[in-house]
Design a protein around this motif. Structure first.
Motif, PDB file in Angstrom:
ATOM      1  N   LEU A 194       0.799  -1.219   0.000  1.00 27.35           N
ATOM      2  CA  LEU A 194       0.000   0.000   0.000  1.00 27.35           C
ATOM      3  C   LEU A 194       0.838   1.278   0.000  1.00 27.35           C
ATOM      4  N   GLU A 195       2.163   1.139  -0.117  1.00 32.39           N
ATOM      5  CA  GLU A 195       3.062   2.308  -0.154  1.00 32.39           C
ATOM      6  C   GLU A 195       2.925   3.179   1.091  1.00 32.39           C
ATOM      7  N   MET A 196       2.646   2.569   2.224  1.00 35.71           N
ATOM      8  CA  MET A 196       2.513   3.310   3.478  1.00 35.71           C
ATOM      9  C   MET A 196       3.867   3.489   4.158  1.00 35.71           C
ATOM     10  N   ARG A 197       4.008   4.536   4.956  1.00 39.11           N
ATOM     11  CA  ARG A 197       5.186   4.738   5.795  1.00 39.11           C
ATOM     12  C   ARG A 197       4.814   5.515   7.058  1.00 39.11           C
ATOM     13  N   LEU A 198       3.638   5.211   7.586  1.00 38.92           N
ATOM     14  CA  LEU A 198       3.170   5.881   8.793  1.00 38.92           C
ATOM     15  C   LEU A 198       3.827   5.325  10.043  1.00 38.92           C
ATOM     16  N   GLY A 199       4.101   4.026  10.055  1.00 40.32           N
ATOM     17  CA  GLY A 199       4.621   3.421  11.273  1.00 40.32           C
ATOM     18  C   GLY A 199       3.517   3.235  12.297  1.00 40.32           C
ATOM     19  N   GLU A 200       3.884   3.252  13.557  1.00 41.16           N
ATOM     20  CA  GLU A 200       2.962   3.156  14.694  1.00 41.16           C
ATOM     21  C   GLU A 200       2.339   1.773  14.861  1.00 41.16           C
ATOM     22  N   GLY A 201       2.471   0.886  13.859  1.00 44.68           N
ATOM     23  CA  GLY A 201       1.743  -0.380  13.861  1.00 44.68           C
ATOM     24  C   GLY A 201       0.568  -0.360  12.913  1.00 44.68           C
ATOM     25  N   SER A 202       0.483   0.682  12.080  1.00 47.00           N
ATOM     26  CA  SER A 202      -0.675   0.858  11.197  1.00 47.00           C
ATOM     27  C   SER A 202      -0.802  -0.262  10.168  1.00 47.00           C
ATOM     28  N   GLY A 203       0.315  -0.721   9.616  1.00 45.23           N
ATOM     29  CA  GLY A 203       0.261  -1.800   8.639  1.00 45.23           C
ATOM     30  C   GLY A 203      -0.166  -3.112   9.270  1.00 45.23           C
ATOM     31  N   ALA A 204       0.294  -3.360  10.484  1.00 49.53           N
ATOM     32  CA  ALA A 204      -0.111  -4.572  11.202  1.00 49.53           C
ATOM     33  C   ALA A 204      -1.609  -4.551  11.457  1.00 49.53           C
ATOM     34  N   ALA A 205      -2.141  -3.383  11.815  1.00 50.46           N
ATOM     35  CA  ALA A 205      -3.583  -3.265  12.064  1.00 50.46           C
ATOM     36  C   ALA A 205      -4.380  -3.621  10.812  1.00 50.46           C
ATOM     37  N   LEU A 206      -3.922  -3.168   9.653  1.00 48.90           N
ATOM     38  CA  LEU A 206      -4.618  -3.483   8.406  1.00 48.90           C
ATOM     39  C   LEU A 206      -4.509  -4.969   8.067  1.00 48.90           C
ATOM     40  N   ALA A 207      -3.336  -5.537   8.284  1.00 44.90           N
ATOM     41  CA  ALA A 207      -3.134  -6.950   7.950  1.00 44.90           C
ATOM     42  C   ALA A 207      -3.890  -7.878   8.885  1.00 44.90           C
ATOM     43  N   PHE A 208      -4.301  -7.386  10.044  1.00 40.63           N
ATOM     44  CA  PHE A 208      -5.142  -8.195  10.931  1.00 40.63           C
ATOM     45  C   PHE A 208      -6.404  -8.658  10.188  1.00 40.63           C
ATOM     46  N   HIS A 209      -6.903  -7.810   9.279  1.00 41.11           N
ATOM     47  CA  HIS A 209      -8.095  -8.190   8.511  1.00 41.11           C
ATOM     48  C   HIS A 209      -7.817  -9.439   7.665  1.00 41.11           C
ATOM     49  N   VAL A 210      -6.614  -9.515   7.114  1.00 41.25           N
ATOM     50  CA  VAL A 210      -6.251 -10.682   6.309  1.00 41.25           C
ATOM     51  C   VAL A 210      -6.190 -11.928   7.189  1.00 41.25           C
ATOM     52  N   ILE A 211      -5.586 -11.786   8.351  1.00 44.13           N
ATOM     53  CA  ILE A 211      -5.515 -12.922   9.286  1.00 44.13           C
ATOM     54  C   ILE A 211      -6.914 -13.369   9.674  1.00 44.13           C
ATOM     55  N   ASP A 212      -7.770 -12.413  10.007  1.00 40.81           N
ATOM     56  CA  ASP A 212      -9.155 -12.745  10.375  1.00 40.81           C
ATOM     57  C   ASP A 212      -9.858 -13.496   9.250  1.00 40.81           C
ATOM     58  N   ALA A 213      -9.655 -13.036   8.010  1.00 40.84           N
ATOM     59  CA  ALA A 213     -10.305 -13.671   6.862  1.00 40.84           C
ATOM     60  C   ALA A 213      -9.796 -15.094   6.666  1.00 40.84           C
ATOM     61  N   ALA A 214      -8.488 -15.280   6.813  1.00 36.78           N
ATOM     62  CA  ALA A 214      -7.911 -16.611   6.646  1.00 36.78           C
ATOM     63  C   ALA A 214      -8.488 -17.584   7.666  1.00 36.78           C
ATOM     64  N   VAL A 215      -8.535 -17.153   8.925  1.00 35.18           N
ATOM     65  CA  VAL A 215      -9.040 -18.025   9.990  1.00 35.18           C
ATOM     66  C   VAL A 215     -10.535 -18.280   9.819  1.00 35.18           C
ATOM     67  N   ALA A 216     -11.287 -17.252   9.418  1.00 35.98           N
ATOM     68  CA  ALA A 216     -12.734 -17.420   9.232  1.00 35.98           C
ATOM     69  C   ALA A 216     -13.025 -18.426   8.123  1.00 35.98           C
ATOM     70  N   ALA A 217     -12.328 -18.302   7.008  1.00 38.06           N
ATOM     71  CA  ALA A 217     -12.543 -19.241   5.897  1.00 38.06           C
ATOM     72  C   ALA A 217     -12.223 -20.666   6.336  1.00 38.06           C
ATOM     73  N   TYR A 218     -11.124 -20.805   7.046  1.00 36.09           N
ATOM     74  CA  TYR A 218     -10.668 -22.125   7.495  1.00 36.09           C
ATOM     75  C   TYR A 218     -11.638 -22.753   8.499  1.00 36.09           C
ATOM     76  N   ARG A 219     -12.147 -21.935   9.406  1.00 38.69           N
ATOM     77  CA  ARG A 219     -13.020 -22.461  10.458  1.00 38.69           C
ATOM     78  C   ARG A 219     -14.467 -22.640  10.000  1.00 38.69           C
ATOM     79  N   GLU A 220     -14.923 -21.768   9.090  1.00 38.99           N
ATOM     80  CA  GLU A 220     -16.358 -21.710   8.806  1.00 38.99           C
ATOM     81  C   GLU A 220     -16.788 -22.318   7.476  1.00 38.99           C
TER      82      GLU A 220
END
Length: 352
Positions: free
Chosen positions: A310-336
């Motif tokens: 996403l060409e971001m350079r904010l830091g603070e953990g902002s990219g990790a926060a966005l990627a949490f959505h990907v993790i959630d989606a992966a686990v949801a697909a796998y479990r549900e």
């Protein structure tokens, strides 16, 4: 848990559970491997946690905050006071990472590991080692003992969160001048030239960028960090925030928690952690491809591919926060998702 105890506690992923996760993935109503990297994420989570159906609902982003003496050299477009201001603003809930973490259902954990100010805010973990590092252009950033103390602070915070039931971690930081220290650490540990590591940080001019590269070269020449000793590198040209994040990565592996790299600064910390204990790499997931050039080099060395570009350079953990959505989606697909047995359809089979 001390650094030595953490290193001794880091083991291999649970291969048997990863195999079981693969069997379940292959039984879901989809072509084999069709969820791509989402499937790899789920298998990694199963291996980390030892659970067939891993849960990632309790998410935290650890933000390590510290000042850097090298700002005296004009390496940042921001005044040093910004570190303290933003650190306190994390508690007010309106910074970039606050917004993005709320959107992903995560909380932030703010740690003062070396801010050059007397911060007395309820909700901040006070773990100040010293009010900022020394100027790396004139000498080492910290002593070796201080570097180890910072690493052990990261391990400690992860341990506290583990006890609270946290099951997915992100990493973030705040510290004016920390792209300079990260560039220095990464250049030494990867062997890449400084010019391939240094970026504009918070928005340097071309003249400022040239000065920043010269300051980093001077710091490495003066301090002569030992590339074979990551703790020596952190102590001589790093920062309290980077060293503490290094401890977070080591602690996550010791406590068997998945942990996400944010951008360039936390990638430098992950690199240091992996150099200290290579096995901890298995517990780390990369979030996004930072716009900082050094981040791409670190990912190449670690053999990692970010989930998001996403060409971001904010830091603070902002990219990790966005990627949490990907993790959630992966686990949801796998479990549900239903299995072929549930759907009463014939399983997809690869062509001969």
């Amino acid at each position: 848990m001390t650094l030595i105890e953490a290193l001794n506690a880091i083991g291999e992923l649970d291969a048997e559970m990863m195999q079981k996760a693969q069997i379940r993935l292959d039984s879901l109503t989809k072509p084999l491997g069709s969820l791509g990297r989402l499937e790899e994420i789920v298998k990694q989570l199963a291996g980390i946690t030892g659970e067939l159906l891993p849960c990632v609902k309790n998410k935290k982003i650890i933000i390590m905050c510290a000042d850097n003496g090298v700002v005296e050299e004009g390496v940042s477009s921001c005044p040093k006071s910004v570190t303290s201001s933003v650190t306190q603003n994390f508690l007010k809930g309106f910074t970039g990472v606050n917004v993005l973490s709320r959107h992903s259902g995560a909380d932030t954990v703010v740690v003062d590991v070396g801010v050059d100010d007397d911060i007395d805010c309820e909700g901040i973990f006070g773990r100040k080692i010293r009010k900022g590092t020394w100027n790396i252009a004139k000498g080492p950033a910290m002593t070796r003992d201080e570097a180890i103390k910072a690493i052990e602070t990261g391990i400690e915070i992860v341990g506290i969160l583990k006890e609270q039931g946290v099951n997915l971690l992100g990493t973030g930081e705040m510290g004016v001048g920390n792209t300079t220290t990260s560039s220095a650490v990464a250049s030494v540990l990867t062997g890449f030239e400084i010019g391939e590591m240094v970026g504009r940080g918070a928005g340097l001019t071309q003249e400022g960028l040239i000065n920043k590269a010269e300051v980093i070269k001077k710091a490495i020449d003066i301090n002569k960090p030992d590339a074979t000793d990551p703790i020596d590198v952190l102590a001589k040209v790093g920062g309290f925030d980077i060293a503490a994040l290094t401890g977070c990565f080591l602690g996550a592996a010791a406590y068997r928690l998945p942990i996400m790299i944010d951008g360039f600064i936390s990638a430098a910390a992950a690199l240091a952690a992996i150099k200290i204990k290579p096995q901890c790499k298995d517990y780390i997931l990369p979030s996004h491809g930072s716009a900082e050039p050094g981040n791409k080099r670190i990912m190449e060395v670690l053999g990692m591919t970010p989930m998001l570009m996403l060409e971001m350079r904010l830091g603070e953990g902002s990219g990790a926060a966005l990627a949490f959505h990907v993790i959630d989606a992966a686990v949801a697909a796998y479990r549900e998702m239903g299995t072929f047995g549930d759907a009463q359809i014939e399983q997809y089979k690869p062509l001969a």
